[in-house]
Design an enzyme around this catalytic site. Structure first.
Site, PDB file in Angstrom:
ATOM      1  N   SER A 257       0.895  -1.224   0.098  1.00  0.00           N
ATOM      2  CA  SER A 257       0.020  -0.109   0.053  1.00  0.00           C
ATOM      3  C   SER A 257       0.989   1.036  -0.044  1.00  0.00           C
ATOM      4  O   SER A 257       2.142   1.224   0.308  1.00  0.00           O
ATOM      5  CB  SER A 257      -0.895   0.061   1.514  1.00  0.00           C
ATOM      6  OG  SER A 257       0.126  -0.004   2.399  1.00  0.00           O
ATOM      7  N   LYS A 258       0.264   2.405  -0.361  1.00  0.00           N
ATOM      8  CA  LYS A 258       1.131   3.524  -0.266  1.00  0.00           C
ATOM      9  C   LYS A 258       1.671   3.952   1.186  1.00  0.00           C
ATOM     10  O   LYS A 258       2.791   4.170   1.234  1.00  0.00           O
ATOM     11  CB  LYS A 258       0.296   4.738  -0.664  1.00  0.00           C
ATOM     12  CG  LYS A 258       0.870   6.100  -0.732  1.00  0.00           C
ATOM     13  CD  LYS A 258       0.470   7.028  -1.653  1.00  0.00           C
ATOM     14  CE  LYS A 258       0.833   8.605  -1.535  1.00  0.00           C
ATOM     15  NZ  LYS A 258       2.432   8.467  -0.943  1.00  0.00           N
ATOM     16  N   ARG A 259       1.050   3.428   2.017  1.00  0.00           N
ATOM     17  CA  ARG A 259       1.519   3.865   3.299  1.00  0.00           C
ATOM     18  C   ARG A 259       2.669   2.953   3.670  1.00  0.00           C
ATOM     19  O   ARG A 259       3.506   3.327   4.280  1.00  0.00           O
ATOM     20  CB  ARG A 259       0.267   3.460   4.447  1.00  0.00           C
ATOM     21  CG  ARG A 259      -0.081   5.008   5.231  1.00  0.00           C
ATOM     22  CD  ARG A 259      -1.126   4.573   6.206  1.00  0.00           C
ATOM     23  NE  ARG A 259      -0.589   4.240   7.670  1.00  0.00           N
ATOM     24  CZ  ARG A 259      -1.237   3.359   8.128  1.00  0.00           C
ATOM     25  NH1 ARG A 259      -2.556   3.034   7.738  1.00  0.00           N
ATOM     26  NH2 ARG A 259      -0.888   3.047   9.407  1.00  0.00           N
ATOM     27  N   ALA A 261       4.373   1.240   1.802  1.00  0.00           N
ATOM     28  CA  ALA A 261       5.851   1.535   1.135  1.00  0.00           C
ATOM     29  C   ALA A 261       6.331   2.744   1.439  1.00  0.00           C
ATOM     30  O   ALA A 261       7.622   2.783   1.510  1.00  0.00           O
ATOM     31  CB  ALA A 261       5.115   1.741  -0.542  1.00  0.00           C
ATOM     32  N   ASP A 262       5.586   4.047   1.846  1.00  0.00           N
ATOM     33  CA  ASP A 262       6.235   4.887   2.283  1.00  0.00           C
ATOM     34  C   ASP A 262       7.070   4.550   3.427  1.00  0.00           C
ATOM     35  O   ASP A 262       8.408   5.285   3.611  1.00  0.00           O
ATOM     36  CB  ASP A 262       5.398   6.105   2.730  1.00  0.00           C
ATOM     37  CG  ASP A 262       4.758   7.031   1.699  1.00  0.00           C
ATOM     38  OD1 ASP A 262       5.251   6.734   0.551  1.00  0.00           O
ATOM     39  OD2 ASP A 262       3.637   7.538   1.774  1.00  0.00           O
TER      40      ASP A 262
END
Ligand code: GLU
Length: 489
Positions: A257-259, A261-262
């Site tokens: 997810s973007k989260r 991954a960040d």
């Protein structure tokens, strides 16, 4: 007669193109090119609340950058224009009406409060569907006169009347037969109260209208597919071949997810990879392998080779693990495949942006020395900055270990020897250094490590004899002087 393949990439412009989106586009593109079919780009922009203005331009730029050319869509046109769903509302409204007229859909007038109460019901029957729709306020539960009245005065949506007691099955090219019981499906909203379609209605109407033969998309859309099949059935249309790609997993497992991954410092947008210095061919090759392989050990495929080798039945169902190391490996492989001249051409703008000037010949020579050591083109001006300007710092450990009291004198003497007979090849430089240490009866290590420190400030790097040829006698002497001054003061 074989049917001509028509596939589509149908992103919603809600942000920068995600690498998962690019993988979906790639697989669609591969199937289209392999079969001589058509690759359509359709912008699914019906959700005004999530619309991001720069997203569409970014999608087009990203596809162009990696070389996935579209046959129909924004910018290139085609027989099914417009390719923006926001410009096709009339079509969706007409089809929603058709379903209502045929008894496959109905008007619903429920207030947000009534819908919340349904969701919060304690008996477990919280879906808006066959068991509960009779208790809600809609054209199935109201009389004709009440319905007409409500239509005139109240906001309403159009819902699909999902059939009772049916098994909804479809064939997925990657997963085989997938089936759902119709009774667990919600009566999906097709048209919202603002008259705009939901994703489900617009997607099905367009795939049918645009003659799409294969729907290839991410696994996250799998739960939507029974709703789509129910819609195809209601329209009496044959659904396209479905194919749901495996999830892309983070290096530690779980969806990328973007989260998360960040948190792990993994970029998610294609633009970030481009800006970080990845080559488009490396990124595509890497993405192709997130879910597919050709059944052999081979890992390197150009886009054309992927077109030849790809097949949907070699796409897996289990999640594909993202690995930054693997991606860097691909980048390195593709950089190594460049000739020094090609690398020099890629590096030239970066070199100039740093304010360095260098001849093509020297830049190529430098590229030859570093091509197997770099992961990104920009490493040429970062990790190998000393090729363009003398080092400003010297490896402290190296200095401590290798720079002795007599080093300065020895290097000065070497500078004189080199100036008297500047080597033009690495072999000549080799002989020069070896002759020098033999004559002085000192070990090779007495000169090699300090010389490398003086030239680069570092303890490791490309072949030192090549470097001597690259810098030439004058620059070598200059750097020896600088090193002595800075290290010994
Ligand atoms: N608009 C959807 C998306 O953003 C398309 C899903 C599909 O391919 O049907 O990914």
């Amino acid at each position: 007669m074989a049917i001509l393949v028509r596939v589509r990439f149908a992103p919603s412009p809600t942000g920068l193109l995600h690498i998962g989106g690019l993988r979906t586009a790639l697989y669609n593109y591969l199937l289209a090119r392999q079969t001589g079919g058509t690759f359509v780009l359709r912008i699914e922009d019906t959700d005004q609340t999530r619309y991001v203005a720069e997203a569409e331009g970014d999608i087009l730029d990203s596809l162009r950058w990696v070389g996935l050319s579209i046959d129909e869509g924004p910018g290139v046109g085609g027989p099914h224009e417009p390719y923006y769903q926001s410009q096709r509302s009339d079509l969706y409204q007409a089809y929603a009406q058709q379903l209502v007229d045929a008894g496959h859909a109905y008007y619903a007038f429920d207030t947000p409060d009534a819908l919340r109460a349904l969701r919060e019901r304690g008996d477990g029957n919280t879906a808006y569907h066959t068991a509960t729709r009779g208790q809600m306020r809609n054209s199935l539960s109201l009389s004709e006169a009440e319905t007409a009245d409500a239509l005139a005065r109240e906001p309403y949506v159009v819902r699909l009347k999902v059939p009772t007691g049916e098994t909804i099955a479809f064939d997925d090219a990657i997963r085989g037969t997938v089936s759902f019981q119709s009774d667990v499906l919600d009566d999906q909203v097709l048209l919202k109260s603002d008259g705009l379609p939901t994703y489900h209605l617009a997607n099905v109407v367009d795939d049918h209208h645009m003659g799409i033969t294969h729907v290839i998309r991410g696994e996250e859309w799998l739960p939507s597919t029974p709703k789509h099949i129910a819609l195809y059935n209601a329209f009496g249309w044959t659904p396209p071949q479905m194919a749901h790609l495996p999830l892309i997993l983070s290096p530690t497992g779980g969806k990328l997810s973007k989260r998360n991954a960040d948190k792990m410092g993994i970029p998610v947008s294609v633009r970030q990879y481009r800006e970080a210095g990845y080559l488009p061919e490396a990124l595509l090759n890497f993405l192709a392998f997130l879910g597919w392989n050709d059944g052999t050990e081979r890992e390197l495929f150009t886009l054309d080779e992927l077109v030849q080798a790809f097949s949907l039945d070699r796409v897996g169902t289990t999640g594909a693990q993202f690995s930054m190391d693997k991606l860097q490996w691909y980048n390195q492989q593709y950089l190594m495949a460049h000739t020094p001249a090609e690398l020099a051409a890629l590096a030239r703008p970066l070199v100039e942006a740093e304010g360095f000037s260098i001849t093509d010949e020297a830049l190529e020579h430098m590229a030859t020395m570093t091509r197997e050591r770099i992961v990104f083109v920009h490493d040429i001006v970062t990790s190998y900055r000393y090729f363009f300007a003398p080092p400003t710092a010297y490896n402290a450990k190296g200095v401590k270990k290798r720079w002795k009291a007599d080093t300065g004198a020895l290097l000065n003497a070497f500078g004189e020897t080199m100036t008297a007979a500047p080597p033009e090849t690495a072999e000549a430089a080799h002989d020069l250094v070896h002759g020098f240490v033999a004559e002085r009866e000192v070990g090779l290590g007495k000169i090699m490590a300090p010389l490398r420190l003086a030239l680069s400030g570092e303890m490791g790097g490309p072949d030192l004899f090549e470097m001597l040829v690259f810098f030439g006698a004058a620059e070598t002497v200059h750097r020896i002087d600088l090193a002595i001054e800075r290290i010994e003061s």
